[in-house]
Design an enzyme around this catalytic site. Structure first.
Site, short mmCIF file in Angstrom:
data_model
loop_
_atom_site.label_atom_id
_atom_site.label_comp_id
_atom_site.label_asym_id
_atom_site.label_seq_id
_atom_site.Cartn_x
_atom_site.Cartn_y
_atom_site.Cartn_z
N THR A 261 10.98 70.86 12.16
CA THR A 261 11.86 73.14 12.37
C THR A 261 12.98 71.49 11.80
O THR A 261 13.63 70.84 13.66
CB THR A 261 11.43 73.73 13.43
OG1 THR A 261 10.56 73.66 13.39
CG2 THR A 261 12.39 74.74 13.26
N CYS B 96 24.33 49.90 23.71
CA CYS B 96 23.24 49.43 24.19
C CYS B 96 22.72 47.61 24.82
O CYS B 96 21.67 48.26 25.43
CB CYS B 96 22.44 49.37 22.98
SG CYS B 96 22.80 51.04 21.10
N GLN C 50 28.98 52.43 10.63
CA GLN C 50 29.60 51.92 10.95
C GLN C 50 30.21 52.47 10.11
O GLN C 50 32.02 53.07 10.00
CB GLN C 50 29.67 51.25 11.62
CG GLN C 50 29.34 50.73 12.80
CD GLN C 50 30.06 51.06 14.05
OE1 GLN C 50 30.50 51.24 14.50
NE2 GLN C 50 28.99 51.58 15.30
N SER D 36 24.88 58.21 10.66
CA SER D 36 24.19 58.89 12.14
C SER D 36 25.48 59.84 11.80
O SER D 36 27.48 59.21 11.97
CB SER D 36 24.27 57.60 13.17
OG SER D 36 24.47 58.47 14.13
N HIS E 116 26.90 61.41 14.59
CA HIS E 116 27.76 61.73 16.39
C HIS E 116 28.64 59.60 15.96
O HIS E 116 29.58 59.74 16.93
CB HIS E 116 27.04 60.90 17.00
CG HIS E 116 26.16 59.58 17.70
ND1 HIS E 116 26.91 58.50 18.67
CD2 HIS E 116 25.55 58.75 17.27
CE1 HIS E 116 25.81 58.16 18.22
NE2 HIS E 116 25.35 58.03 17.61
N ASN F 67 28.50 47.02 14.15
CA ASN F 67 28.83 47.70 14.63
C ASN F 67 30.13 47.46 16.34
O ASN F 67 30.55 47.12 17.13
CB ASN F 67 27.59 48.24 15.68
CG ASN F 67 26.76 47.33 15.98
OD1 ASN F 67 25.52 47.11 15.10
ND2 ASN F 67 26.53 47.51 17.25
C1 LIG Z 1 25.61 53.19 16.61
C2 LIG Z 1 24.32 52.34 15.53
C3 LIG Z 1 22.72 52.84 15.22
C4 LIG Z 1 21.70 54.07 15.68
O1 LIG Z 1 23.00 54.83 15.75
P1 LIG Z 1 21.95 56.36 16.36
O2 LIG Z 1 22.63 57.33 15.76
O3 LIG Z 1 22.82 56.14 17.87
O4 LIG Z 1 20.36 56.27 16.62
C5 LIG Z 1 22.77 51.95 14.27
N1 LIG Z 1 23.05 51.34 13.49
C6 LIG Z 1 24.49 50.57 13.70
C7 LIG Z 1 25.30 49.81 13.14
C8 LIG Z 1 24.67 51.30 14.66
O5 LIG Z 1 26.43 52.23 14.74
#
Ligand SMILES: *Cc1c(COP(=O)(O)O)cnc(C)c1O
Length: 378
Positions: free
Chosen positions: A235, A323, A177, A197, A199, A149
């Site tokens: 849920t 982070c 990523q 993930s 988002h 990331n």
């Molecule tokens: C953003 C990220 C995560 C965490 O994902 P979240 O959905 O924000 O908890 C884990 N690993 C990598 C490589 C990321 O870029």
């Protein structure tokens, strides 16, 4: 505003938000209930699971919905460690993982598991030879990210999958990523588990998924009702799951176009920055990297101060991972690839998506030049 921080999070697509809205408003039935609207929601969740499974060459029953990448990563580490502890207590990962992996590993160390954190070369890639040498009789899991990331570097996941299989260890890849940016087929990669993930691929925050190959031993994450086949109770967040599946579908439909466009734009950006600004160095691999990821360390500046100047001109960028922002420690990733503390503090990460134009990049480069100059002269 010019948004150049797509590795931190992405803007949800309009179609994603539109697909979600009915499930936030009228289609609110609990999918576990016994009446028609509930059964319909249960059916939609199954369809979403199927959609997600298809994008990685998996079966519907191998996909578990989670609250995101951190949850999926934690589940893998703790769930696989606990379910396989009689087979061994050794786990292999890398020094450049996301904190969701690293801190879950530190927690397992307190429980008596032994973790090896592989280093990387200066591009951020692990050595396959070193990996093989590190595997022990009691190694139960290898967890290595697909793409980093902070520096965008791609790891040789297919070879890692092959090595894991040869030695009878499970292989998990944090593909948060990579998923949605580059094609992934879990069978081809030889991954037994994979996290993603929503988002990070233009879906909603707070939703992700874990792929668990049929037959892999893993403990349930949340005990409660029978949701997610008794593995992760609670849920279902139907709206988020629908949004994630829509984002996954869009990502796979537009992937080839985005790869070409973003690779071109990223190379344009890196090329101009290196030619036109002195004392700037690329971090991460020059070719084996995510299409939309550019990262640098810049001599004679503090990354945090640079971000403030960029922000004043309406530019959102990052010094590394979201982070670690607000935390004055140098990034563990940049330290692992061999940067000194001072060098690592001069880091800049620019992550684009398909919405970023050459004109945006031209503006960004002009502001970057001005900002670096003023920081160096102050
Ligand atoms: C953003 C990220 C995560 C965490 O994902 P979240 O959905 O924000 O908890 C884990 N690993 C990598 C490589 C990321 O870029």
């Amino acid at each position: 505003m010019i948004y150049l921080d797509n590795a931190a999070t992405t803007q949800p697509k309009k179609q994603v938000v539109e697909a979600m809205l009915p499930y936030l408003e009228e289609k609110y039935a609990n999918p576990s209930s016994m009446y028609e609207p509930a059964i319909e929601n249960q059916r939609i969740i199954g369809e979403c699971r199927q959609t997600i499974a298809r994008t990685i060459g998996a079966e519907e029953k191998e996909i578990y919905f989670t609250s995101g990448g951190s949850e999926a990563d934690n589940w893998v580490l703790k769930g696989v460690a606990h379910a396989n502890r009689e087979r061994g207590k050794h786990i292999i990962t890398t020094q450049i993982e996301h904190h969701a992996i690293l801190n879950a590993c530190h927690y397992l160390e307190e429980e008596g598991f032994q973790i090896t954190y592989l280093g990387t070369d200066q591009n951020g890639q692990i050595s396959l030879r070193e990996l093989e040498d590190t595997i022990r009789e009691d190694t139960i899991l290898i967890s290595i990210m697909a793409a980093n990331n902070e520096i965008g570097t791609l790891e040789p996941v297919r070879e890692i999958g092959r090595i894991a299989k040869e030695h009878g260890c499970l292989f998990h890849t944090d593909a948060v990523q990579m998923y949605g940016q580059l094609p992934i087929n879990v069978k081809f990669l030889g991954a037994d588990l994979m996290s993603a993930s929503a988002h990070k691929f233009s879906g909603p925050r707070g939703c992700g998924f874990l792929y668990v190959r049929e037959g892999v031993k893993i403990c349930p994450l949340i005990h409660g009702g029978g949701q997610e086949r008794h593995m992760r109770a609670g849920t279902e967040n139907t709206a988020a799951i629908v949004g994630m599946a829509e984002a996954a579908k869009l990502a796979s439909q537009t992937m080839q176009y985005r790869i070409r466009r973003e690779t071109y734009h990223r190379n344009y950006l890196i090329g101009r920055v290196l030619r036109e600004i002195s004392g700037v160095h690329v971090t991460g691999h020059r070719k084996q990297r995510l299409p939309g990821s550019a990262s640098f360390w810049i001599e004679g500046i503090e990354g945090e101060s640079l971000l403030i100047l960029l922000d004043m001109k309406g530019i959102c960028a990052s010094a590394g991972s979201a982070c670690t922002t607000g935390n004055t420690e140098a990034s563990h990733v940049l330290r692992a690839i061999g940067l000194e503390e001072e060098q690592a503090k001069g880091s800049l990460r620019v992550t684009i998506n398909e919405n970023v134009s050459i004109k945006d990049l031209d503006y960004f480069i002009e502001i970057l030049k001005e900002s670096i100059e003023s920081l160096r002269n102050s």
